[in-house]
Design a protein around this motif. Structure first.
Motif, PDB file in Angstrom:
ATOM      1  N   ASP A 271       1.049  -1.202  -0.182  1.00 21.56           N
ATOM      2  CA  ASP A 271       0.404  -0.219  -0.096  1.00 21.56           C
ATOM      3  C   ASP A 271       0.412   1.383  -0.020  1.00 21.56           C
ATOM      4  N   ALA A 272       2.844   1.066  -0.652  1.00 20.01           N
ATOM      5  CA  ALA A 272       3.083   2.408   0.234  1.00 20.01           C
ATOM      6  C   ALA A 272       2.575   3.314  -1.224  1.00 20.01           C
ATOM      7  N   ILE A 273       2.288   3.083  -1.813  1.00 22.43           N
ATOM      8  CA  ILE A 273       2.061   4.183  -3.572  1.00 22.43           C
ATOM      9  C   ILE A 273       0.739   4.965  -2.457  1.00 22.43           C
ATOM     10  N   GLN A 274      -0.777   4.697  -2.599  1.00 23.94           N
ATOM     11  CA  GLN A 274      -1.218   5.626  -1.762  1.00 23.94           C
ATOM     12  C   GLN A 274      -1.055   6.258   0.122  1.00 23.94           C
ATOM     13  N   GLU A 275      -0.061   5.619   0.308  1.00 30.01           N
ATOM     14  CA  GLU A 275       0.360   5.112   1.139  1.00 30.01           C
ATOM     15  C   GLU A 275       0.903   7.165   1.660  1.00 30.01           C
ATOM     16  N   LEU A 276       2.298   6.569   0.629  1.00 32.42           N
ATOM     17  CA  LEU A 276       2.875   8.109   0.168  1.00 32.42           C
ATOM     18  C   LEU A 276       1.788   9.344  -0.082  1.00 32.42           C
ATOM     19  N   VAL A 277       1.504   9.399  -1.670  1.00 34.40           N
ATOM     20  CA  VAL A 277       0.595  10.028  -1.455  1.00 34.40           C
ATOM     21  C   VAL A 277      -0.433  10.653  -0.780  1.00 34.40           C
ATOM     22  N   ALA A 278      -1.314  10.237   0.430  1.00 37.11           N
ATOM     23  CA  ALA A 278      -1.597  10.586   1.444  1.00 37.11           C
ATOM     24  C   ALA A 278      -1.063  11.514   2.460  1.00 37.11           C
ATOM     25  N   CYS A 279       0.939  10.835   2.424  1.00 38.54           N
ATOM     26  CA  CYS A 279       1.288  11.360   3.375  1.00 38.54           C
ATOM     27  C   CYS A 279       1.836  12.946   3.082  1.00 38.54           C
ATOM     28  N   VAL A 280       2.898  12.734   1.674  1.00 35.73           N
ATOM     29  CA  VAL A 280       2.811  13.880   1.161  1.00 35.73           C
ATOM     30  C   VAL A 280       1.905  15.212   1.572  1.00 35.73           C
ATOM     31  N   GLN A 281       0.425  14.397   0.643  1.00 32.95           N
ATOM     32  CA  GLN A 281      -0.550  15.466   0.697  1.00 32.95           C
ATOM     33  C   GLN A 281      -1.011  16.487   2.475  1.00 32.95           C
ATOM     34  N   GLY A 282      -0.408  15.283   3.261  1.00 32.12           N
ATOM     35  CA  GLY A 282      -0.693  15.456   4.150  1.00 32.12           C
ATOM     36  C   GLY A 282      -0.144  16.478   5.193  1.00 32.12           C
ATOM     37  N   VAL A 283       1.523  16.280   5.246  1.00 29.09           N
ATOM     38  CA  VAL A 283       3.138  16.559   5.275  1.00 29.09           C
ATOM     39  C   VAL A 283       2.618  18.094   5.231  1.00 29.09           C
ATOM     40  N   TYR A 284       1.974  18.584   3.393  1.00 28.47           N
ATOM     41  CA  TYR A 284       2.271  19.489   2.648  1.00 28.47           C
ATOM     42  C   TYR A 284       0.918  20.626   3.621  1.00 28.47           C
ATOM     43  N   GLN A 285       0.264  19.848   4.092  1.00 29.68           N
ATOM     44  CA  GLN A 285      -0.871  21.148   4.816  1.00 29.68           C
ATOM     45  C   GLN A 285      -0.490  21.309   6.587  1.00 29.68           C
ATOM     46  N   GLY A 286       0.544  20.968   6.820  1.00 33.99           N
ATOM     47  CA  GLY A 286       0.836  21.150   7.996  1.00 33.99           C
ATOM     48  C   GLY A 286       0.362  20.147   9.473  1.00 33.99           C
ATOM     49  N   ASN A 287       0.193  18.457   8.120  1.00 39.80           N
ATOM     50  CA  ASN A 287      -0.326  17.322   9.302  1.00 39.80           C
ATOM     51  C   ASN A 287       1.132  16.838   9.656  1.00 39.80           C
ATOM     52  N   THR A 288       0.820  15.994  10.716  1.00 42.83           N
ATOM     53  CA  THR A 288       2.194  14.687  11.097  1.00 42.83           C
ATOM     54  C   THR A 288       1.399  13.509  10.665  1.00 42.83           C
ATOM     55  N   VAL A 289       1.981  13.039   9.682  1.00 47.06           N
ATOM     56  CA  VAL A 289       1.674  11.805   9.574  1.00 47.06           C
ATOM     57  C   VAL A 289       2.252  10.539   9.845  1.00 47.06           C
ATOM     58  N   TRP A 290       1.494   9.590  10.679  1.00 40.60           N
ATOM     59  CA  TRP A 290       1.631   8.348  11.397  1.00 40.60           C
ATOM     60  C   TRP A 290       1.319   7.885  10.431  1.00 40.60           C
ATOM     61  N   PRO A 291       1.937   6.382  10.105  1.00 44.69           N
ATOM     62  CA  PRO A 291       1.944   5.647   9.099  1.00 44.69           C
ATOM     63  C   PRO A 291       0.578   4.284  10.310  1.00 44.69           C
ATOM     64  N   PRO A 292       0.246   2.997   9.179  1.00 46.94           N
ATOM     65  CA  PRO A 292      -1.039   2.314   9.670  1.00 46.94           C
ATOM     66  C   PRO A 292      -0.159   1.381  10.807  1.00 46.94           C
ATOM     67  N   GLU A 293       0.991   1.177  10.448  1.00 45.92           N
ATOM     68  CA  GLU A 293       1.239   0.087  11.134  1.00 45.92           C
ATOM     69  C   GLU A 293       1.137   0.695  12.667  1.00 45.92           C
ATOM     70  N   ILE A 294       1.124   1.979  13.169  1.00 46.95           N
ATOM     71  CA  ILE A 294       0.660   2.573  14.397  1.00 46.95           C
ATOM     72  C   ILE A 294      -0.451   2.541  15.090  1.00 46.95           C
ATOM     73  N   THR A 295      -0.729   4.042  13.983  1.00 43.51           N
ATOM     74  CA  THR A 295      -2.147   3.953  14.155  1.00 43.51           C
ATOM     75  C   THR A 295      -3.861   2.427  14.267  1.00 43.51           C
ATOM     76  N   ASN A 296      -2.736   1.975  13.772  1.00 47.93           N
ATOM     77  CA  ASN A 296      -3.520   0.676  13.660  1.00 47.93           C
ATOM     78  C   ASN A 296      -3.556  -0.231  14.270  1.00 47.93           C
ATOM     79  N   ASN A 297      -2.317  -0.122  15.050  1.00 46.12           N
ATOM     80  CA  ASN A 297      -1.596  -0.814  16.108  1.00 46.12           C
ATOM     81  C   ASN A 297      -1.265  -1.007  16.969  1.00 46.12           C
ATOM     82  N   SER A 298      -2.210  -1.947  18.127  1.00 46.73           N
ATOM     83  CA  SER A 298      -2.607  -2.009  20.003  1.00 46.73           C
ATOM     84  C   SER A 298      -1.022  -2.042  20.195  1.00 46.73           C
TER      85      SER A 298
END
Length: 222
Positions: A121-148
């Motif tokens: 899923d790297a391509i989709q996540e990279l696109v979302a990450c670049v867009q999110g960072v550009y908007q001033g957000n800190t973008v964490w990967p699903p490996e952390i946000t979806n992981n207990s």
């Protein structure tokens, strides 16, 4: 959107893949690439000196050894050196590393802006990450946000960092206690330091001081 991006990735396929995503999916075309950290740093310095700065750095963490002697051998070193000159540059790490603790340490200690794990899923996540960072957000990967495991990540305070730095330099707990007292850093009692060091051993599952230092350096803490 970002107008100028530096990509540091030693695998040609991955390198070209990132560039293609930036070109086709996001519309970024002013991109420079480097296969080694020193090359990336030189390109960064030239752009900075020419006042044509990069706005975003996308870098891997691990780089293969080259026949040339490299001053910087990891993405962590590259990020630190670039940020020391241009603190406001946005940084996205693009790596196979998926350990929650290591990823968390990169956010906490290097203040990276985003992280993408290489995978299906790297391509989709990279696109979302670049867009999110550009908007001033800190973008964490699903490996952390979806992981207990995120709930059990290690969090270090200033005293923990001081203890790790002193241990890495070969100082004993007694010597560290004396230094803390001289610097008026507390707690500095023998029992407090013993408990802190023991907790660090438990948190990082280290067998001895050498093992502990090796682990935290690998995590990018020191």
């Amino acid at each position: 959107m970002f107008s100028k991006v530096l990509v540091a990735e030693d695998y040609e396929i991955a390198n070209q893949g990132i560039i293609k995503v930036l070109n086709d999916k996001i519309g970024i075309h002013n991109i420079e690439e480097a296969k080694y950290c020193d090359d990336a740093y030189l390109k960064f310095r030239k752009a900075h000196n020419d006042q044509e700065v990069f706005e975003l750095l996308i870098t891997d963490l691990s780089f293969r050894e080259d026949h040339k002697i490299q001053t910087r051998t990891s993405g962590i070193e590259l990020i630190k050196d670039i940020r020391s000159i241009q603190p406001d540059i946005k940084v996205i790490v693009y790596s196979q590393e998926d350990r929650p603790d290591k990823i968390n340490m990169l956010f906490e200690n290097l203040n990276i802006d985003g992280y993408v794990c290489k995978g299906q899923d790297a391509i989709q996540e990279l696109v979302a990450c670049v867009q999110g960072v550009y908007q001033g957000n800190t973008v964490w990967p699903p490996e952390i946000t979806n992981n207990s495991a995120a709930n059990t990540m290690i969090h270090l305070d200033d005293l923990d960092i001081i203890l790790l730095e002193e241990l890495s330099q070969g100082f004993t707990k007694k010597e560290i206690r004396i230094k803390l007292k001289k610097q008026n850093i507390s707690p500095n009692s023998e029992s407090a330091i013993d408990k802190r060091v023991s907790k660090l051993f438990d948190d990082f599952k280290a067998k001895n001081t050498t093992h502990l230092v090796a682990i935290v350096k690998d995590l990018g803490i020191l």
